[in-house]
Design a protein around this motif. Structure first.
Motif, PDB file in Angstrom:
ATOM      1  N   GLN A 130     -17.725 -16.635  59.470  1.00 45.17           N
ATOM      2  CA  GLN A 130     -17.208 -17.954  58.641  1.00 45.17           C
ATOM      3  C   GLN A 130     -16.738 -18.878  59.592  1.00 45.17           C
ATOM      4  OE1 GLN A 130     -14.644 -15.645  55.624  1.00 45.17           O
ATOM      5  NE2 GLN A 130     -15.028 -17.311  54.596  1.00 45.17           N
ATOM      6  N   TRP A 131     -16.212 -18.441  60.725  1.00 47.73           N
ATOM      7  CA  TRP A 131     -15.878 -19.381  61.643  1.00 47.73           C
ATOM      8  C   TRP A 131     -16.799 -20.054  62.409  1.00 47.73           C
ATOM      9  CZ3 TRP A 131     -11.068 -21.059  62.470  1.00 47.73           C
ATOM     10  CH2 TRP A 131      -9.894 -20.493  61.773  1.00 47.73           C
ATOM     11  N   ILE A 132     -17.817 -19.235  62.658  1.00 51.61           N
ATOM     12  CA  ILE A 132     -18.842 -19.975  63.178  1.00 51.61           C
ATOM     13  C   ILE A 132     -19.683 -20.906  62.323  1.00 51.61           C
ATOM     14  CG2 ILE A 132     -21.678 -19.533  63.976  1.00 51.61           C
ATOM     15  CD1 ILE A 132     -20.711 -16.710  65.014  1.00 51.61           C
ATOM     16  N   ALA A 146     -15.920 -20.813  51.109  1.00 54.05           N
ATOM     17  CA  ALA A 146     -16.348 -20.027  49.887  1.00 54.05           C
ATOM     18  C   ALA A 146     -17.160 -18.905  50.381  1.00 54.05           C
ATOM     19  CB  ALA A 146     -16.970 -20.764  49.228  1.00 54.05           C
ATOM     20  N   TYR A 147     -17.740 -18.609  51.417  1.00 51.57           N
ATOM     21  CA  TYR A 147     -18.516 -17.384  51.851  1.00 51.57           C
ATOM     22  C   TYR A 147     -19.586 -17.564  50.818  1.00 51.57           C
ATOM     23  CZ  TYR A 147     -19.725 -13.324  54.291  1.00 51.57           C
ATOM     24  OH  TYR A 147     -20.246 -12.325  55.152  1.00 51.57           O
ATOM     25  N   GLU A 148     -20.169 -18.686  50.704  1.00 52.25           N
ATOM     26  CA  GLU A 148     -21.315 -18.855  49.603  1.00 52.25           C
ATOM     27  C   GLU A 148     -22.477 -19.480  50.306  1.00 52.25           C
ATOM     28  OE1 GLU A 148     -20.143 -20.170  45.782  1.00 52.25           O
ATOM     29  OE2 GLU A 148     -18.851 -18.573  45.534  1.00 52.25           O
ATOM     30  N   PRO A 149     -23.411 -19.217  50.862  1.00 51.76           N
ATOM     31  CA  PRO A 149     -24.455 -19.737  51.829  1.00 51.76           C
ATOM     32  C   PRO A 149     -25.185 -20.755  50.817  1.00 51.76           C
ATOM     33  CG  PRO A 149     -25.338 -17.459  51.558  1.00 51.76           C
ATOM     34  CD  PRO A 149     -23.623 -17.580  51.092  1.00 51.76           C
ATOM     35  N   ASP A 150     -25.205 -20.694  49.327  1.00 54.40           N
ATOM     36  CA  ASP A 150     -26.114 -21.303  48.488  1.00 54.40           C
ATOM     37  C   ASP A 150     -25.437 -22.770  48.262  1.00 54.40           C
ATOM     38  OD1 ASP A 150     -27.779 -19.290  48.079  1.00 54.40           O
ATOM     39  OD2 ASP A 150     -27.310 -19.036  46.121  1.00 54.40           O
ATOM     40  N   ARG A 151     -24.120 -22.958  48.843  1.00 51.44           N
ATOM     41  CA  ARG A 151     -23.271 -24.318  48.949  1.00 51.44           C
ATOM     42  C   ARG A 151     -24.004 -25.152  49.820  1.00 51.44           C
ATOM     43  NH1 ARG A 151     -17.219 -24.159  46.836  1.00 51.44           N
ATOM     44  NH2 ARG A 151     -17.516 -22.751  44.931  1.00 51.44           N
ATOM     45  N   ALA A 152     -24.500 -24.641  51.032  1.00 54.40           N
ATOM     46  CA  ALA A 152     -25.012 -25.431  52.119  1.00 54.40           C
ATOM     47  C   ALA A 152     -26.249 -26.277  51.500  1.00 54.40           C
ATOM     48  CB  ALA A 152     -25.500 -24.434  53.275  1.00 54.40           C
ATOM     49  N   LYS A 153     -26.547 -27.266  52.179  1.00 54.90           N
ATOM     50  CA  LYS A 153     -27.419 -28.331  51.403  1.00 54.90           C
ATOM     51  C   LYS A 153     -28.222 -28.907  52.584  1.00 54.90           C
ATOM     52  CE  LYS A 153     -24.992 -29.646  47.294  1.00 54.90           C
ATOM     53  NZ  LYS A 153     -25.671 -28.953  46.293  1.00 54.90           N
ATOM     54  N   GLY A 154     -29.578 -29.014  52.452  1.00 58.27           N
ATOM     55  CA  GLY A 154     -30.298 -30.007  53.295  1.00 58.27           C
ATOM     56  C   GLY A 154     -30.167 -31.481  52.906  1.00 58.27           C
TER      57      GLY A 154
END
Length: 277
Positions: free
Chosen positions: A157-159, A228-236
């Motif tokens: 999460q920190w990274i 949120a620890y939810e990778p799907d929230r990342a966007k391109g």
């Protein structure tokens, strides 16, 4: 001739090659290639803003658009070669960066090294697409996959959070430098007409601010994914551009950013013509 003298002459020769016409041509073709990609991404984003969201507004969408044109395969290989040229130019800056004191020179070399790695990755993705591989898929999926793998690491999460914050800072840095016209110190202004200088300022400021805003927004979504620890929230690029249309400003914010990306494409063409290399 002793070993020290040979080393000095060798370095001088390498620097001469790095500053020669071959590297200069490679850099200028690289600017053209970068301009084509941003121009197409901006046009695709404008299509989304006006209700035609059939194609993703990112590098993959731009390459797919090119591949459907006459001589599309040749265009893709040419684009990839131009980006390889850009990476090689940044590599030559890393190895032979001129500047003031050692600290100043080291900082510039590190920045050039980062740019070299970035353009090398972009060139690889374009060439992979040209050869029929899946090297340039959706930027949204790529961002989510990278975020998911990073979150699985110790202190993931920190990274991810620090990485996202770094992208936000980089985007703000790009936008501020564009607004302050920092690109001007690299231009051959003596070879430019007054209208050309005005055109460069319009495209450089508008395009640079839009590009910086887009990068900063991508970074914000990465930070949110880390929290949120939810990778799907990342966007391109594609999903981030679409998110602009969901703000209170509606699709007009997306129109402004998309138009800015088109301007940045034209600015890249100007840099290919008038930048000191």
């Amino acid at each position: 001739m002793n070993a020290r003298t040979m080393t000095v002459h060798g370095r001088a020769g390498a620097r001469k090659v790095a500053n020669g016409s071959v590297v200069e041509s490679a850099a200028r073709w690289g600017f053209v290639a970068r301009g084509v990609i941003y121009l197409l991404v901006g046009v695709l984003a404008l299509h989304i803003a006006f209700g035609d969201g059939g194609r993703q507004a990112d590098r993959g969408g731009a390459l797919a658009e090119l591949s459907e044109q006459p001589f599309g395969s040749l265009l893709l290989w040419t684009l990839g070669a131009g980006l390889v040229g850009m990476a090689l130019w940044r590599l030559s800056e890393t190895l032979f960066q001129a500047g003031g004191g050692d600290d100043h020179r080291t900082g510039k070399r590190l920045l050039s090294a980062g740019r070299c790695l970035f353009y090398a990755f972009v060139a690889y993705s374009v060439l992979a697409f040209a050869s029929g591989e899946s090297g340039s898929g959706s930027s949204d999926k790529q961002s989510q996959d990278v975020t998911a793998r990073a979150l699985e690491l110790p202190a993931g999460q920190w990274i991810v959070g620090v990485g996202g914050a770094g992208v936000v800072v980089a985007g703000a840095w790009v936008a501020v430098r564009a607004a302050l016209r920092k690109y001007g110190k690299h231009l051959k202004r003596g070879a430019m007409s007054r209208r050309a200088r005005q055109f460069v300022d319009v495209t450089g400021i508008g395009g640079g601010v839009a590009r910086g805003l887009l990068f900063a927004a991508v970074g914000v979504f990465v930070v949110r994914a880390a929290i949120a620890y939810e990778p799907d929230r990342a966007k391109g690029f594609d999903d981030t551009l679409r998110a602009f249309a969901g703000t209170p400003a509606g699709p007009w914010l997306l129109v402004l950013v998309a138009a800015g990306l088109v301007l940045f494409g034209f600015f890249s063409f100007c840099m290919a013509r008038w930048r000191r290399v």
